[in-house]
Design a protein around this motif. Structure first.
Motif, PDB file in Angstrom:
ATOM      1  N   SER A   8       0.765  -1.212   0.071  1.00 50.15           N
ATOM      2  CA  SER A   8       0.066  -0.180   0.035  1.00 50.15           C
ATOM      3  C   SER A   8       0.951   1.298   0.001  1.00 50.15           C
ATOM      4  CB  SER A   8      -0.945   0.045   1.240  1.00 50.15           C
ATOM      5  OG  SER A   8      -0.024   0.175   2.326  1.00 50.15           O
ATOM      6  N   THR A   9       0.161   2.385  -0.725  1.00 53.59           N
ATOM      7  CA  THR A   9       0.955   3.807  -0.348  1.00 53.59           C
ATOM      8  C   THR A   9      -0.086   4.685  -0.619  1.00 53.59           C
ATOM      9  OG1 THR A   9       2.507   4.944  -1.752  1.00 53.59           O
ATOM     10  CG2 THR A   9       1.079   3.721  -3.294  1.00 53.59           C
ATOM     11  N   THR A  10       0.192   5.957  -0.426  1.00 52.26           N
ATOM     12  CA  THR A  10      -0.383   7.193  -0.256  1.00 52.26           C
ATOM     13  C   THR A  10      -0.324   8.083  -1.581  1.00 52.26           C
ATOM     14  OG1 THR A  10      -0.536   7.043   1.841  1.00 52.26           O
ATOM     15  CG2 THR A  10      -1.328   9.068   0.641  1.00 52.26           C
ATOM     16  N   ILE A  11      -1.280   8.139  -2.531  1.00 47.67           N
ATOM     17  CA  ILE A  11      -1.092   8.749  -3.961  1.00 47.67           C
ATOM     18  C   ILE A  11      -2.288  10.002  -3.592  1.00 47.67           C
ATOM     19  CG2 ILE A  11      -1.121   9.033  -6.135  1.00 47.67           C
ATOM     20  CD1 ILE A  11       0.048   6.101  -6.090  1.00 47.67           C
ATOM     21  N   ASN A  12      -2.094  11.232  -3.924  1.00 47.23           N
ATOM     22  CA  ASN A  12      -2.810  12.289  -3.582  1.00 47.23           C
ATOM     23  C   ASN A  12      -3.657  12.308  -2.592  1.00 47.23           C
ATOM     24  OD1 ASN A  12      -2.034  13.347  -6.104  1.00 47.23           O
ATOM     25  ND2 ASN A  12      -3.310  11.983  -7.469  1.00 47.23           N
ATOM     26  N   ASN A  13      -3.240  11.795  -1.392  1.00 50.89           N
ATOM     27  CA  ASN A  13      -4.035  11.773   0.055  1.00 50.89           C
ATOM     28  C   ASN A  13      -4.845  10.777   0.082  1.00 50.89           C
ATOM     29  OD1 ASN A  13      -2.554  14.046   1.172  1.00 50.89           O
ATOM     30  ND2 ASN A  13      -4.072  15.257  -0.154  1.00 50.89           N
ATOM     31  N   GLU A  14      -4.869   9.675  -0.943  1.00 50.46           N
ATOM     32  CA  GLU A  14      -5.486   8.460  -0.904  1.00 50.46           C
ATOM     33  C   GLU A  14      -4.774   7.296  -0.627  1.00 50.46           C
ATOM     34  OE1 GLU A  14      -9.619   7.767  -2.684  1.00 50.46           O
ATOM     35  OE2 GLU A  14      -9.261   9.499  -3.858  1.00 50.46           O
ATOM     36  N   ARG A  15      -5.267   6.195   0.194  1.00 49.46           N
ATOM     37  CA  ARG A  15      -4.407   4.964   0.270  1.00 49.46           C
ATOM     38  C   ARG A  15      -4.984   4.302  -1.241  1.00 49.46           C
ATOM     39  NH1 ARG A  15      -5.860   0.772   4.865  1.00 49.46           N
ATOM     40  NH2 ARG A  15      -5.519   2.578   5.916  1.00 49.46           N
ATOM     41  N   GLU A  16      -3.563   3.701  -1.789  1.00 52.06           N
ATOM     42  CA  GLU A  16      -3.555   2.950  -3.068  1.00 52.06           C
ATOM     43  C   GLU A  16      -3.018   1.970  -2.576  1.00 52.06           C
ATOM     44  OE1 GLU A  16      -5.190   3.654  -5.390  1.00 52.06           O
ATOM     45  OE2 GLU A  16      -5.589   6.137  -5.268  1.00 52.06           O
TER      46      GLU A  16
END
Length: 392
Positions: A316-324
């Motif tokens: 998991s990672t954070t892209i544009n303040n969303e968890r992806e």
């Protein structure tokens, strides 16, 4: 123990109203949410509010020094709201007495247990016998001041799993299973035939609130050294067949054990298996799971079908303040590819994606969340109130 922070959910009558920046609740909601006892004197137009410590002093004044007032677990302090006190005999065994209508020697529960845990939501007691150190569950009938046996004391362990106190992991003959309590009856929903239920390293994964629940819905189970998934009703959603559950050895991002809200709201569970073919020139792998090389896959928690490709990592990672969530795939030519799982495999389409953060919510419901061992949280203008009490 459910987690570092123990809590229960209660359905209440009358609801909770937020109006003009003020919250209005019924007496029962206040007592549940704040762990207090409210006594209303209609004649004198007065209201007395007793904290649990205050009730403890009242019980000790009536019963005497057998009442446990120090080093008492917070969940057992809550017995005091219902007129009961945890007492201890001279031999160190525990029982329960009624301090509202106290009679010397008249126990609601005799002092023959080495441990007692009160589950307020179901008015149940998890008890451990002093003689054989075996665990069972008793029903506390608060209105008639009596107890009855729900689960005979035959287990080595009983651990609460569901927030509402309805589901328990049990251990018997060094194997684990599941018990469910519903409408005052207990039934075995998963036989004691598993090496383990839940995982020890649950804090590695943001998708787990406690060691037993993935995405608040799925229970990891292990049998014959293979991992699978059971549902909250005790059905095997994924038969144990994988050597590892979760991916926490990658370098691409944070460890992940599932991808929430992937297929029409259903999670994809991450499993690992050792490669079926190996490079004869590759170094010998260590048997320790932390160093073992795995190939990871994503499996639909309900259909049991694999989603996408086998991967070197799923994280998991954070892209544009969303968890992806990302699959890292190494092709046969050695090139590396990273696939955004929500972009590639989510149903419905990406545009309809809901927040991937796991956990249960209570929106527009008449619910009180009663928490111990944590600090106060804020409330929002809905018909839901979340109250917490610090365990001092």
């Amino acid at each position: 123990m459910l987690s570092d922070y123990e809590y229960e959910y209660f359905n209440i009558e009358g609801g909770v109203i937020y109006e003009n920046n003020e919250i209005y609740a019924t007496q029962s909601a206040i007592e549940l949410g704040f762990n207090v006892r409210v006594l209303v004197d209609e004649k004198n137009k007065t209201v007395k509010i007793y904290t649990l410590d205050g009730l403890s002093n009242v019980a000790a004044g009536i019963i005497g020094d057998t009442v446990v007032t120090e080093n008492i677990a917070y969940y057992n302090k809550k017995l005091l709201k219902y007129g009961y006190a945890l007492v201890r005999s001279s031999s160190g065994d525990y029982g329960i007495q009624d301090y509202n209508s106290y009679q010397e020697g008249n126990y609601v529960l005799s002092c023959k247990y080495s441990d007692i845990k009160f589950i307020e939501g179901l008015k149940c007691l998890i008890v451990t016998t002093s003689d054989k150190h075996e665990m069972g569950i008793l029903k506390l009938n608060v209105d008639v001041r009596s107890v009855e046996t729900l689960v005979d004391p035959v287990y080595q362990e009983i651990n609460q799993i569901a927030d509402d106190g309805s589901l328990y992991g049990v251990k018997q003959s060094d194997k684990y299973g599941l018990l469910k309590i519903s409408e005052g009856k207990a039934e075995t929903v998963l036989k004691c035939e598993y090496q383990t239920i839940g995982i020890e390293n649950y804090s590695d994964y943001e998708e787990m609130e406690n060691r037993y629940l993935i995405d608040s819905k799925y229970i990891p189970v292990k049998r014959d050294d293979k991992w699978g998934i059971a549902t909250l009703d005790g059905k095997l959603s994924i038969v144990p067949q994988y050597e590892k559950i979760g991916c926490n050895s990658g370098e691409g991002g944070k460890p992940a054990i599932c991808v929430p809200n992937l297929k029409n709201g259903v999670a994809g569970i991450i499993f690992g298996s050792t490669p079926t073919t190996t490079d004869p020139n590759a170094p010998v792998q260590n048997d320790n799971n932390d160093n073992q090389k795995y190939v990871y896959c994503l499996v639909n928690a309900e259909t049991k079908q694999k989603i996408g490709f086998d991967a070197e990592e799923i994280y998991s990672t954070t892209i544009n303040n969303e968890r992806e969530y990302v699959m890292k795939i190494v092709a046969t030519d050695g090139s590396t590819h990273r696939i955004n799982i929500y972009d590639a495999y989510m149903e419905p389409a990406r545009a309809n994606k809901v927040n991937a953060t796991s956990g249960t919510g209570n929106n527009n419901t008449n619910t009180v969340k009663n928490t111990t061992n944590t600090t106060n949280t804020t409330t929002e203008p809905t018909n839901t109130v979340t109250n917490t009490t610090t365990n001092n």
